[in-house]
Design a protein around this motif. Sequence first.
Motif, PDB file in Angstrom:
ATOM      1  N   GLU A 335       0.693  -1.646  -0.134  1.00 21.35           N
ATOM      2  CA  GLU A 335      -0.096  -0.143   0.176  1.00 21.35           C
ATOM      3  C   GLU A 335       0.986   1.038   0.045  1.00 21.35           C
ATOM      4  N   ARG A 336       1.029   1.959  -0.975  1.00 24.74           N
ATOM      5  CA  ARG A 336       2.040   2.971  -1.165  1.00 24.74           C
ATOM      6  C   ARG A 336       1.847   3.876  -0.382  1.00 24.74           C
ATOM      7  N   PRO A 337       0.321   4.261   0.284  1.00 30.27           N
ATOM      8  CA  PRO A 337       0.045   5.709   1.358  1.00 30.27           C
ATOM      9  C   PRO A 337       1.452   5.293   2.598  1.00 30.27           C
ATOM     10  N   ARG A 338       1.256   3.969   2.941  1.00 30.60           N
ATOM     11  CA  ARG A 338       1.709   2.767   3.903  1.00 30.60           C
ATOM     12  C   ARG A 338       3.397   2.740   3.687  1.00 30.60           C
ATOM     13  N   ALA A 339       3.483   2.511   2.665  1.00 29.51           N
ATOM     14  CA  ALA A 339       5.238   3.057   2.565  1.00 29.51           C
ATOM     15  C   ALA A 339       5.466   4.249   2.425  1.00 29.51           C
ATOM     16  N   GLU A 340       4.790   4.900   2.011  1.00 28.15           N
ATOM     17  CA  GLU A 340       5.311   6.832   1.455  1.00 28.15           C
ATOM     18  C   GLU A 340       5.582   6.976   3.343  1.00 28.15           C
ATOM     19  N   ALA A 341       4.243   6.664   3.852  1.00 29.55           N
ATOM     20  CA  ALA A 341       4.651   7.199   5.509  1.00 29.55           C
ATOM     21  C   ALA A 341       5.968   7.063   6.034  1.00 29.55           C
ATOM     22  N   VAL A 342       6.974   5.967   6.204  1.00 27.60           N
ATOM     23  CA  VAL A 342       8.412   5.039   6.300  1.00 27.60           C
ATOM     24  C   VAL A 342       9.302   6.168   5.919  1.00 27.60           C
ATOM     25  N   LEU A 343       9.031   6.861   4.761  1.00 28.80           N
ATOM     26  CA  LEU A 343       9.637   7.344   3.620  1.00 28.80           C
ATOM     27  C   LEU A 343       9.788   9.013   4.393  1.00 28.80           C
ATOM     28  N   SER A 344       8.561   8.972   4.445  1.00 30.13           N
ATOM     29  CA  SER A 344       8.379  10.868   4.801  1.00 30.13           C
ATOM     30  C   SER A 344       8.834  10.789   6.695  1.00 30.13           C
ATOM     31  N   ALA A 345       8.784   9.360   7.103  1.00 31.70           N
ATOM     32  CA  ALA A 345       9.704   9.689   8.159  1.00 31.70           C
ATOM     33  C   ALA A 345      10.694  10.005   8.358  1.00 31.70           C
ATOM     34  N   LEU A 346      11.716   9.097   7.367  1.00 30.58           N
ATOM     35  CA  LEU A 346      12.771   9.887   7.625  1.00 30.58           C
ATOM     36  C   LEU A 346      13.584  11.238   7.470  1.00 30.58           C
ATOM     37  N   VAL A 347      13.023  11.032   6.307  1.00 32.81           N
ATOM     38  CA  VAL A 347      12.956  12.362   4.979  1.00 32.81           C
ATOM     39  C   VAL A 347      13.059  13.559   6.556  1.00 32.81           C
ATOM     40  N   SER A 348      11.923  13.531   7.477  1.00 36.34           N
ATOM     41  CA  SER A 348      11.637  13.925   8.549  1.00 36.34           C
ATOM     42  C   SER A 348      13.034  14.230   9.682  1.00 36.34           C
ATOM     43  N   LEU A 349      13.546  12.786   9.804  1.00 36.84           N
ATOM     44  CA  LEU A 349      14.703  13.531  11.015  1.00 36.84           C
ATOM     45  C   LEU A 349      15.696  13.323   9.775  1.00 36.84           C
ATOM     46  N   PHE A 350      16.210  12.940   8.830  1.00 36.43           N
ATOM     47  CA  PHE A 350      17.194  13.299   7.812  1.00 36.43           C
ATOM     48  C   PHE A 350      16.883  13.998   6.743  1.00 36.43           C
ATOM     49  N   PRO A 351      16.063  15.105   6.535  1.00 40.67           N
ATOM     50  CA  PRO A 351      16.054  16.182   5.570  1.00 40.67           C
ATOM     51  C   PRO A 351      17.129  16.102   4.276  1.00 40.67           C
ATOM     52  N   GLN A 352      17.793  16.284   4.590  1.00 37.93           N
ATOM     53  CA  GLN A 352      19.590  16.094   3.760  1.00 37.93           C
ATOM     54  C   GLN A 352      18.758  14.618   2.821  1.00 37.93           C
ATOM     55  N   ALA A 353      18.581  13.480   2.690  1.00 30.85           N
ATOM     56  CA  ALA A 353      18.291  12.688   2.598  1.00 30.85           C
ATOM     57  C   ALA A 353      16.615  12.843   1.390  1.00 30.85           C
ATOM     58  N   GLY A 354      16.298  14.586   1.396  1.00 25.18           N
ATOM     59  CA  GLY A 354      14.402  14.266   0.837  1.00 25.18           C
ATOM     60  C   GLY A 354      15.388  14.335  -1.211  1.00 25.18           C
ATOM     61  N   PRO A 355      16.510  14.564  -1.875  1.00 22.45           N
ATOM     62  CA  PRO A 355      16.722  14.627  -3.062  1.00 22.45           C
ATOM     63  C   PRO A 355      16.696  13.406  -3.355  1.00 22.45           C
ATOM     64  N   GLU A 356      16.466  12.135  -2.337  1.00 22.60           N
ATOM     65  CA  GLU A 356      17.088  10.751  -3.299  1.00 22.60           C
ATOM     66  C   GLU A 356      15.302  10.225  -3.045  1.00 22.60           C
ATOM     67  N   ARG A 357      14.446  11.650  -2.852  1.00 22.73           N
ATOM     68  CA  ARG A 357      13.258  10.386  -2.445  1.00 22.73           C
ATOM     69  C   ARG A 357      12.758   9.562  -3.580  1.00 22.73           C
ATOM     70  N   GLU A 358      12.946  10.299  -5.369  1.00 22.61           N
ATOM     71  CA  GLU A 358      12.782  10.039  -6.396  1.00 22.61           C
ATOM     72  C   GLU A 358      13.227   8.156  -6.484  1.00 22.61           C
ATOM     73  N   ALA A 359      14.235   8.446  -5.985  1.00 23.04           N
ATOM     74  CA  ALA A 359      15.047   7.351  -6.076  1.00 23.04           C
ATOM     75  C   ALA A 359      14.361   5.961  -5.241  1.00 23.04           C
ATOM     76  N   ALA A 360      13.260   5.742  -4.422  1.00 19.95           N
ATOM     77  CA  ALA A 360      13.424   5.273  -3.147  1.00 19.95           C
ATOM     78  C   ALA A 360      12.853   3.810  -3.930  1.00 19.95           C
ATOM     79  N   GLU A 361      13.412   2.744  -2.828  1.00 19.34           N
ATOM     80  CA  GLU A 361      12.558   1.770  -3.352  1.00 19.34           C
ATOM     81  C   GLU A 361      12.141   0.660  -2.171  1.00 19.34           C
ATOM     82  N   PHE A 362      10.599   0.878  -2.553  1.00 21.79           N
ATOM     83  CA  PHE A 362       9.724   0.291  -1.341  1.00 21.79           C
ATOM     84  C   PHE A 362       9.685  -0.768  -1.521  1.00 21.79           C
TER      85      PHE A 362
END
Length: 436
Positions: A335-362
Motif C-alpha cells: 500500500e503506497r500510503p503506508r510505504a510513503e509514511a516510512v519514507l516521510s519519517a526518514l526524510v523528516s529525521l534526515f531532510p538531507q535525504a530528501g533529494p533522493e526520494r525519487e530513487a526510493a525502493e519500497f
Amino acid sequence: MQPPQQVIVIGAGIVGVSTAYELALRGVGVTLIDMREGAGLGTSFANGGQLSACEVAPWAGPEIPGLILKWLGRDDAPFRLRPKMDPDQWLWLMRFLARCRSSARRERIPHNLELALLTRARLAAYREQFAAAGEALEFEQREKGILRIFRDRHSLADAVEETKLMARLGVEQEPLTPAQCIDIEPALGPAMQRGDIAGGLYSRTDSSGDAHLYSVALAAAAQRLGVRFMKTSRADSILTDGGWARGVTTAEGEVEGDAVVVAAGAGSAALLKPLGLRSYIYPLKGYSVTLPAPAGNAPEVSITDEERKIVISRLGNRLRAAGQAEVGGYDLTLERPRAEAVLSALVSLFPQAGPEREAAEFWCGLRPMTPDGSPVIGATPGFANIFINSGHGTLGWTLGAGSGAALAELICGGASQPDLSPFSIRRFQGFTGISG
C-alpha cells in the motif's frame, strides 16, 4: 532420540540458513528447502538491518492499547489492525493484549537477550571460519552502535528504567542529552534544531548490516559444507508415521529425513496445522524503503526513532528505513500510503535525504510474530523429531544465528545442551490471559 543423520530445514531466511549452517558444522547432512529462487528473499530481504541486543523487549507493553486507539483510522499509523473473519487473528490479538503489561514485557527480556548475545558470538565465529577458509563474510556490517532517540522526556525516562534490567544482564545503554546525540550522530543536526530530540540511549556494542547479504553468504557456505539447497521448491506438507516425521512433500516429490525443522517464518503455521499443532505465530506486515545515502551528511550510526516507530540503518552506500505493523493476515499488497509514511519519517529525521526520494525502493514483508515477543524454538508436542525455529518477529536478524546454534545443539545432543524451555511452544498452551 539418536542424533539424526539427515535433517530437512524448511525456509532459507536468516533463521533457516543459520540453522542449516550450524547443523552442517556438526557433521549433519542437511537439505534446505525454500520456495524462492535463493536465500533471504522473503521476510529477511529488506528489513531494518539492526543487530539490536538493546531492543529485545517485546512490543506488547502497557502503552500499546492506548496507542492502538490513538492511531485508529490513520494511514500512517505505526500499528494498524485490519479485522478479518479469522479465528487465528483474534486468538493472537487476545494473547497479545493480555501481554500488554510491564511485568510480562520484563519477563521476556532476559530470554531474548541471551539469544541476542549468542548471535553476536556466533557471527564472530562465522567470520573466523570464513577467514580460515580464505573467504570473507560480507554483509555490510557497520559496528557503530545503535542510537535510540526520544521526542519527550517521559518516554525517555521509562526507557531508562528498562535499561537497568538489561545492564544487569550485560548490555549497557548510555543516556544522552540532545547535544550528546548529535555528538554520536552529527547527521541528526537538523532534527535537533527543530526540537525533535529530547534525548537518547546509545548502545555502543550493537551494530547493523544487510540480512539478505548475510543469508546469501551463509547459504553458500552451508552448501560448501555439503548442504543440499532445493530452491524454488515449496514444502507442501510434513510426512509423518504416528508420532514420527519421515520427510516432506514437494512438487518435485518426497524428500526423506530423520528430522524436520520448520523455519518458514509466517508460513510455519500452515505447515504445522495439518499435524494438529498450533504455532501461535501470526503475520504482521511491515514496510521498508531503501534509497541512496545522501552525499556528505549521511548517518553512520543506526537509529531508532521511538516516537515514529521506525529504524534507520546505513547499508554501504544506501539508507534503509523500516517500520509499520499491520495485523491483517497474509496479504502482501504494498500500500503506497503506508510505504510513503516510512519514507516521510526518514526524510523528516534526515531532510538531507530528501533529494533522493525519487530513487526510493519500497518493500513489504510479513513478520512472523508470537504474542509474547519471543520466538518458538524446540521440539513440537507429540513429534520428537519435528522442530520449530520461527516466530522471531522484528528480531529475526538479532536472534537468528543464536537461534540456529541453540537448536542445532539441541538436535545433535551436544555437550552444552541449551535450555530452550523459555521458547517452547508449550508456554502458550492452557492460555489463561496471564501466562500466555
